[in-house]
Design a protein around this motif. Structure first.
Motif, PDB file in Angstrom:
ATOM      1  N   LEU A 213       0.829  -1.196   0.137  1.00  0.00           N
ATOM      2  CA  LEU A 213      -0.138   0.194  -0.058  1.00  0.00           C
ATOM      3  C   LEU A 213       0.912   1.380  -0.064  1.00  0.00           C
ATOM      4  O   LEU A 213       1.647   1.390   0.819  1.00  0.00           O
ATOM      5  CB  LEU A 213      -0.877  -0.016   1.144  1.00  0.00           C
ATOM      6  CG  LEU A 213      -1.987   1.150   1.296  1.00  0.00           C
ATOM      7  CD1 LEU A 213      -2.758   1.099  -0.011  1.00  0.00           C
ATOM      8  CD2 LEU A 213      -2.438   1.087   2.522  1.00  0.00           C
ATOM      9  N   ALA A 214       0.681   2.262  -0.871  1.00  0.00           N
ATOM     10  CA  ALA A 214       1.527   3.429  -1.040  1.00  0.00           C
ATOM     11  C   ALA A 214       0.590   4.585  -0.397  1.00  0.00           C
ATOM     12  O   ALA A 214      -0.207   4.747  -0.283  1.00  0.00           O
ATOM     13  CB  ALA A 214       1.821   3.683  -2.653  1.00  0.00           C
ATOM     14  N   LYS A 215       1.724   5.276   0.082  1.00  0.00           N
ATOM     15  CA  LYS A 215       1.281   6.582   0.806  1.00  0.00           C
ATOM     16  C   LYS A 215       0.152   7.677  -0.348  1.00  0.00           C
ATOM     17  O   LYS A 215      -0.659   8.090   0.411  1.00  0.00           O
ATOM     18  CB  LYS A 215       2.335   7.403   1.273  1.00  0.00           C
ATOM     19  CG  LYS A 215       3.041   7.025   2.366  1.00  0.00           C
ATOM     20  CD  LYS A 215       4.371   7.836   2.700  1.00  0.00           C
ATOM     21  CE  LYS A 215       4.966   7.367   4.006  1.00  0.00           C
ATOM     22  NZ  LYS A 215       6.117   8.496   4.369  1.00  0.00           N
ATOM     23  N   HIS A 216       0.656   7.623  -1.383  1.00  0.00           N
ATOM     24  CA  HIS A 216      -0.319   8.302  -2.256  1.00  0.00           C
ATOM     25  C   HIS A 216      -1.638   7.861  -2.485  1.00  0.00           C
ATOM     26  O   HIS A 216      -2.396   8.560  -2.837  1.00  0.00           O
ATOM     27  CB  HIS A 216       0.578   8.751  -3.541  1.00  0.00           C
ATOM     28  CG  HIS A 216       0.643   7.551  -4.273  1.00  0.00           C
ATOM     29  ND1 HIS A 216      -0.352   6.983  -5.493  1.00  0.00           N
ATOM     30  CD2 HIS A 216       1.811   6.630  -4.780  1.00  0.00           C
ATOM     31  CE1 HIS A 216       0.104   5.990  -6.172  1.00  0.00           C
ATOM     32  NE2 HIS A 216       1.393   5.603  -5.711  1.00  0.00           N
ATOM     33  N   GLU A 217      -1.913   6.485  -2.232  1.00  0.00           N
ATOM     34  CA  GLU A 217      -3.229   6.037  -2.493  1.00  0.00           C
ATOM     35  C   GLU A 217      -3.920   6.347  -0.995  1.00  0.00           C
ATOM     36  O   GLU A 217      -5.067   6.634  -1.131  1.00  0.00           O
ATOM     37  CB  GLU A 217      -3.131   4.383  -2.451  1.00  0.00           C
ATOM     38  CG  GLU A 217      -2.558   3.922  -3.708  1.00  0.00           C
ATOM     39  CD  GLU A 217      -3.396   4.316  -4.964  1.00  0.00           C
ATOM     40  OE1 GLU A 217      -2.859   4.778  -5.744  1.00  0.00           O
ATOM     41  OE2 GLU A 217      -4.612   4.241  -4.745  1.00  0.00           O
ATOM     42  N   VAL A 218      -3.272   6.462  -0.062  1.00  0.00           N
ATOM     43  CA  VAL A 218      -3.852   7.030   1.546  1.00  0.00           C
ATOM     44  C   VAL A 218      -4.390   8.317   1.243  1.00  0.00           C
ATOM     45  O   VAL A 218      -5.520   8.686   1.605  1.00  0.00           O
ATOM     46  CB  VAL A 218      -3.089   6.758   2.744  1.00  0.00           C
ATOM     47  CG1 VAL A 218      -3.418   7.217   3.846  1.00  0.00           C
ATOM     48  CG2 VAL A 218      -2.656   5.142   2.633  1.00  0.00           C
TER      49      VAL A 218
END
Length: 690
Positions: A213-218
């Motif tokens: 899970l990537a930060k930009h998805e959060v």
């Protein structure tokens, strides 16, 4: 689990002093290069600087998974996961010990070895035990007894050279504080696997664990949630579509939209974005029949995994539904990744709240907090700027293309346009035929800037470019000549002003021109030699000079200038080398420091070449450099021309003459506020160096 097997959060010094670590044969060779090593050093330096200001917390750098093994003589740790980071830390501390002998107690032996790879182990021991100037003497010897491991040993030597080069860019006093912080406040979580663990199975699982899970998805989910709470479904639809289209950085942003939407957003020739405001962008999506966008919760995101693969899948579906086109096959390497691109766009938002946005994706979620607390109009403004900046990046910033038969970088400056009335996409030259000369200069100068500032945190040049492009009339295509003038001004300001009279951030935020030429009586010929000395001269200084020499060659018709005109910038040339060596192991005449460290005696070479050359005399160095002539910098070729003309590389003759030519060339460029003249060599002030 026994207390001994519980995960331990250890300092780097404790990790490197607590036993011997062995890299098993099933693990790959050491493979980190400039990007990975540079990012690690930049991260530690960032936290060390913050620690000096506010006594920040310790910095957690990652996990080291080990399994305890025993022999008749001793116990040791088999490294199951984390070997690239551990090897880098071992090399980093070894080089710091050599630069600062007082740090020798921090690591009293090399704690790392490679199973069944003698040359790699030999290289590690040599890096640890030898002074910097002597370590390169065993470069070739390290592979003689184990030719099968030559590539592994070579990677270690290159890693050492990269580390030395990057550390020398840090002032000595700060470097000492950096070393102390690294050893005492940077921590790894060492996890010991229980006895009888199936290591092969564990290693396979660890290396096939899928997308994380990537930060930009959060961040995307949080922004959509803000819009949802305020009841703005249309704005959610816009942000969702623009975000996903922009996220796949090795495809054009146009490819992220269905053909009908492409026609609404982009001009057919690829030179204009048709929507001029956030409101126009919103209207494009209001009539679409897409289902309402519902942001996923954090648990849903984790269950689904990172959506990067999903975004690519959707993009591929769009392309597969069309005719076969150039764009569907043309994947390229962008000069920046998506999280850092988001920060570049955020830094361009109006107002003071985001004026100091860091260009470091470690702070991605924190940097966006002001936007998350803002109103709908601010998020809509960001979505519009994200689309426009991504379009400008695609159409006016270089991309790298790697040929299948070679690892060489091929910088391209192209735009994506419609091939037909179905909005099928194809790549063409960024500028029309009448502007191709300017386009080629833009390609070369952007490449010079990119290879000078490889780390995303150092890409202030891209911020300057995006700001300038964004300020241009949205109804008019970008003019190559005006763009080139702005880029040359930006580069001149970086070379002449940064570090002395202005910061990168101050330079890129100038709106009335990036560069103001100094007055004729400013004494450039006195200040430049002092600025361009060993330890202070930067990659951009060497690469900008190579750009000027390339322009010289293009302004001449001599046949012997062909290889100068065919010169290309590459990210492998990053190590500053003294042509007349600084080591006492060289048996020739010793030079005074003033001459030894002068710009005229310095050149830019690859890290591998630097390690091979470091103890050779000038004549031997020229033989090796000219044996790979096409891969050398143009300054090296100019130095060789001076050497051939004089018959030797002497401080008072060949070196001084070469230095004066280079400095006069740069002085003329800095004193002008026009486009750099293609024929700058043909003036009464300067004869050609070709």
């Amino acid at each position: 689990m026994s207390d001994k097997q519980k995960p331990q959060l250890l300092t780097v010094q404790r990790v490197l002093s607590d036993g011997i670590y062995s890299i098993p044969v099933y693990q790959r060779n050491y493979a980190w290069g400039v990007r990975e090593i540079g990012q690690l050093i930049a991260d530690v330096r960032d936290y060390a600087q913050r620690n000096a200001q506010s006594q920040a917390h310790d910095y957690y750098i990652g996990t080291l998974v080990v399994y305890e093994r025993y022999t008749e003589q001793k116990a040791y740790w088999e490294v199951v996961d984390g070997q690239q980071r551990l090897t880098t830390l071992s090399l980093l501390v070894s080089v710091l010990r050599a630069l600062h002998p007082e740090l020798a107690v921090s690591m009293q032996r090399m704690p790392l070895q490679f199973e069944s790879r003698a040359a790699s182990s030999h290289a590690l021991q040599a890096v640890f035990s030898q002074p910097l100037h002597a370590a390169a003497l065993v470069w070739e010897d390290a592979t003689k007894d184990s030719p099968d491991d030559a590539s592994g040993a070579s990677s270690i030597w290159q890693g050492r050279a990269i580390i030395e080069s990057l550390l020398r860019e840090i002032p000595r006093a700060e470097r000492k504080a950096f070393a102390t912080f690294l050893m005492e406040q940077v921590r790894l979580l060492r996890v010991e696997l229980p006895p009888r663990t199936d290591l092969n199975h564990y290693f396979e699982v660890m290396n096939n664990r899928g997308e994380q899970l990537a930060k930009h998805e959060v961040l995307k989910a949080r922004l959509l949630g803000t819009l949802q709470r305020q009841g703005h479904q249309a704005a959610m639809k816009v942000l969702h579509a623009v975000w996903d289209a922009s996220a796949v950085m090795d495809r054009s942003v146009q490819s992220g939209f269905v053909p009908a939407m492409r026609k609404s957003l982009f001009a057919a020739d690829g030179r204009l974005l048709l929507v001029k405001t956030p409101q126009e962008l919103l209207r494009c999506f209001e009539g679409s029949d897409d289902k309402a966008v519902v942001p996923k919760s954090l648990s849903q995101l984790i269950a689904a995994g990172s959506s990067a693969a999903g975004v690519r899948h959707q993009t591929d579906k769009l392309l597969a539904a069309e005719e076969e086109d150039d764009e569907s096959k043309a994947q390229f390497g962008a000069v920046i990744n998506f999280p850092n691109f988001l920060l570049q766009v955020l830094a361009m938002m109006p107002g003071d709240a985001l004026a100091n946005t860091p260009l470091d994706d470690k702070h991605l979620l924190t940097a966006f907090e002001p936007l998350l607390r803002g109103d709908v109009e601010q998020i809509q403004e960001f979505a519009y700027r994200l689309l426009r900046c991504r379009f400008l990046l695609d159409q006016h910033v270089i991309k790298s293309s790697v040929e299948s038969q070679s690892d060489d970088e091929h910088w391209q400056l192209q735009r994506c346009k419609f091939r037909n009335d179905k909005a099928v996409l194809q790549w063409v030259n960024a500028f029309e035929v009448t502007e191709q000369d300017y386009g080629e200069r833009l390609r070369m100068l952007q490449a010079a800037l990119h290879v000078s500032y490889m780390l995303p945190t150092r890409k202030h040049w891209l911020q300057g470019v995006l700001r300038w492009l964004f300020r241009q009339d949205v109804t008019q295509a970008i003019e190559a000549q005006a763009f080139l003038l702005a880029l040359e001004e930006l580069t001149k300001a970086f070379v002449l002003e940064e570090g002395s009279s202005a910061t990168y951030e101050e330079i890129v935020r100038r709106e009335d021109g990036f560069f103001v030429p100094p007055q004729p009586d400013a004494g450039l010929m006195k200040t430049l030699p002092k600025k361009l000395v060993y330890g202070q001269a930067r990659l951009i200084d060497f690469n900008f000079l190579d750009y000027l020499l390339w322009l010289q060659a293009n302004g001449k018709n001599e046949t012997n200038a062909t290889e100068w005109r065919e010169f290309e910038f590459t990210s492998t040339r990053r190590s500053v080398e003294h042509l007349h060596p600084q080591t006492e192991l060289f048996s020739g005449n010793a030079w005074a420091d003033e001459d030894l460290h002068a710009f005229g005696n310095l050149c830019l070479v690859s890290h591998a070449m630097n390690s091979r050359l470091s103890n050779s005399g000038p004549e031997d160095k020229f033989k090796q450099l000219m044996s790979e002539k096409k891969s050398q910098s143009l300054k090296v070729l100019a130095m060789h021309s001076a050497f051939v003309q004089q018959g030797k590389w002497a401080a008072e003759v060949a070196m001084h003459q070469h230095a004066e030519k280079m400095l006069v060339l740069m002085q003329r460029v800095f004193e002008s506020d026009d486009l750099i003249d293609l024929c700058i060599a043909q003036t009464k002030h300067q004869e050609s160096v070709l």
